[in-house]
Design a protein around this motif. Structure first.
Motif: not given
Length: 124
Positions: A100-121
Protein backbone atom coordinates in the motif's frame (compact mmCIF):
# COMPACT_ATOMS: atom_id res chain seq x y z
CA UNK A 1 15.92 3.64 20.79
CA UNK A 2 14.53 7.11 21.16
CA UNK A 3 10.90 7.18 22.19
CA UNK A 4 8.57 9.39 20.22
CA UNK A 5 5.85 11.24 22.01
CA UNK A 6 3.13 13.54 20.78
CA UNK A 7 5.02 16.45 22.32
CA UNK A 8 8.06 15.73 20.14
CA UNK A 9 6.10 15.14 16.93
CA UNK A 10 3.61 18.02 17.30
CA UNK A 11 5.78 20.75 15.66
CA UNK A 12 6.34 18.53 12.63
CA UNK A 13 2.63 17.79 12.33
CA UNK A 14 1.72 21.48 12.62
CA UNK A 15 4.22 22.52 9.94
CA UNK A 16 3.01 19.73 7.65
CA UNK A 17 -0.60 20.82 8.12
CA UNK A 18 0.27 24.46 7.37
CA UNK A 19 2.20 23.44 4.24
CA UNK A 20 -0.70 21.30 3.02
CA UNK A 21 -3.18 24.11 3.76
CA UNK A 22 -1.14 26.57 1.68
CA UNK A 23 -1.13 24.12 -1.25
CA UNK A 24 -4.91 23.78 -1.06
CA UNK A 25 -5.83 27.44 -0.55
CA UNK A 26 -3.45 29.44 -2.72
CA UNK A 27 -3.17 29.17 -6.47
CA UNK A 28 0.03 30.30 -8.22
CA UNK A 29 -1.74 33.44 -9.48
CA UNK A 30 -2.84 34.46 -5.97
CA UNK A 31 0.64 33.82 -4.58
CA UNK A 32 2.26 35.88 -7.37
CA UNK A 33 -0.19 38.72 -6.71
CA UNK A 34 0.65 38.60 -2.99
CA UNK A 35 4.37 38.71 -3.81
CA UNK A 36 3.90 41.74 -6.07
CA UNK A 37 1.84 43.48 -3.38
CA UNK A 38 4.69 42.89 -0.92
CA UNK A 39 7.17 44.39 -3.39
CA UNK A 40 8.81 41.11 -4.38
CA UNK A 41 9.37 40.93 -8.11
CA UNK A 42 11.33 38.46 -10.23
CA UNK A 43 14.78 39.68 -11.18
CA UNK A 44 16.03 39.16 -14.71
CA UNK A 45 14.46 37.32 -17.58
CA UNK A 46 13.06 34.06 -16.26
CA UNK A 47 11.93 32.88 -19.67
CA UNK A 48 15.52 32.67 -20.97
CA UNK A 49 17.30 31.74 -17.74
CA UNK A 50 17.04 27.96 -18.26
CA UNK A 51 15.73 27.56 -14.71
CA UNK A 52 12.69 25.71 -16.03
CA UNK A 53 14.94 23.26 -17.86
CA UNK A 54 16.89 22.66 -14.66
CA UNK A 55 13.68 22.13 -12.68
CA UNK A 56 12.42 19.69 -15.32
CA UNK A 57 15.69 17.75 -15.09
CA UNK A 58 15.39 17.59 -11.29
CA UNK A 59 11.83 16.30 -11.58
CA UNK A 60 12.95 13.62 -14.05
CA UNK A 61 15.77 12.58 -11.72
CA UNK A 62 13.42 12.38 -8.71
CA UNK A 63 10.98 10.36 -10.82
CA UNK A 64 13.68 7.90 -11.89
CA UNK A 65 15.14 7.44 -8.41
CA UNK A 66 11.66 7.18 -6.92
CA UNK A 67 10.66 4.60 -9.51
CA UNK A 68 13.60 2.36 -8.60
CA UNK A 69 12.84 2.86 -4.91
CA UNK A 70 9.20 1.85 -5.41
CA UNK A 71 10.28 -1.29 -7.27
CA UNK A 72 12.60 -2.23 -4.39
CA UNK A 73 9.81 -1.56 -1.86
CA UNK A 74 7.40 -3.74 -3.83
CA UNK A 75 9.95 -6.57 -3.96
CA UNK A 76 10.63 -6.29 -0.22
CA UNK A 77 6.92 -6.14 0.66
CA UNK A 78 6.22 -9.09 -1.64
CA UNK A 79 8.95 -11.12 0.04
CA UNK A 80 7.51 -10.21 3.44
CA UNK A 81 4.03 -11.24 2.32
CA UNK A 82 5.32 -14.45 0.77
CA UNK A 83 7.19 -15.39 3.94
CA UNK A 84 4.04 -14.85 6.04
CA UNK A 85 2.19 -17.81 4.56
CA UNK A 86 3.06 -19.87 7.62
CA UNK A 87 0.42 -18.10 9.64
CA UNK A 88 2.20 -15.03 11.03
CA UNK A 89 -0.52 -12.36 10.84
CA UNK A 90 1.83 -9.50 11.77
CA UNK A 91 4.23 -10.24 8.92
CA UNK A 92 1.25 -10.58 6.55
CA UNK A 93 -0.05 -7.17 7.63
CA UNK A 94 3.43 -5.68 7.18
CA UNK A 95 3.51 -7.04 3.65
CA UNK A 96 0.13 -5.57 2.76
CA UNK A 97 1.02 -2.20 4.31
CA UNK A 98 4.32 -2.21 2.40
CA UNK A 99 2.49 -2.75 -0.90
CA UNK A 100 0.00 0.00 0.00
CA UNK A 101 2.80 2.45 0.86
CA UNK A 102 4.59 1.64 -2.40
CA UNK A 103 1.35 2.50 -4.23
CA UNK A 104 1.18 5.78 -2.32
CA UNK A 105 4.78 6.46 -3.33
CA UNK A 106 3.89 5.92 -6.99
CA UNK A 107 1.05 8.43 -6.64
CA UNK A 108 3.38 11.04 -5.11
CA UNK A 109 5.97 10.48 -7.82
CA UNK A 110 3.34 10.96 -10.52
CA UNK A 111 2.13 14.14 -8.82
CA UNK A 112 5.71 15.53 -8.62
CA UNK A 113 5.26 16.94 -12.12
CA UNK A 114 2.13 18.83 -11.01
CA UNK A 115 3.82 20.13 -7.86
CA UNK A 116 6.84 21.32 -9.86
CA UNK A 117 4.49 23.07 -12.31
CA UNK A 118 2.81 24.80 -9.38
CA UNK A 119 6.16 26.17 -8.18
CA UNK A 120 7.18 27.15 -11.70
CA UNK A 121 4.00 29.23 -11.94
CA UNK A 122 5.39 31.69 -9.38
CA UNK A 123 7.89 33.13 -11.84
CA UNK A 124 5.39 33.61 -14.65
Amino acid sequence: MKKFSVKNILPFLVMTAVFAFVFVVFSPEEAAAAWKKAGITPQGDLKNSKIYTDLANIVYMVTAVGGFWVILCLIFAGMKLSAAQGGNPQARTQGFVGILMAGLGVFIIVKAQTIAGWFAGFGA
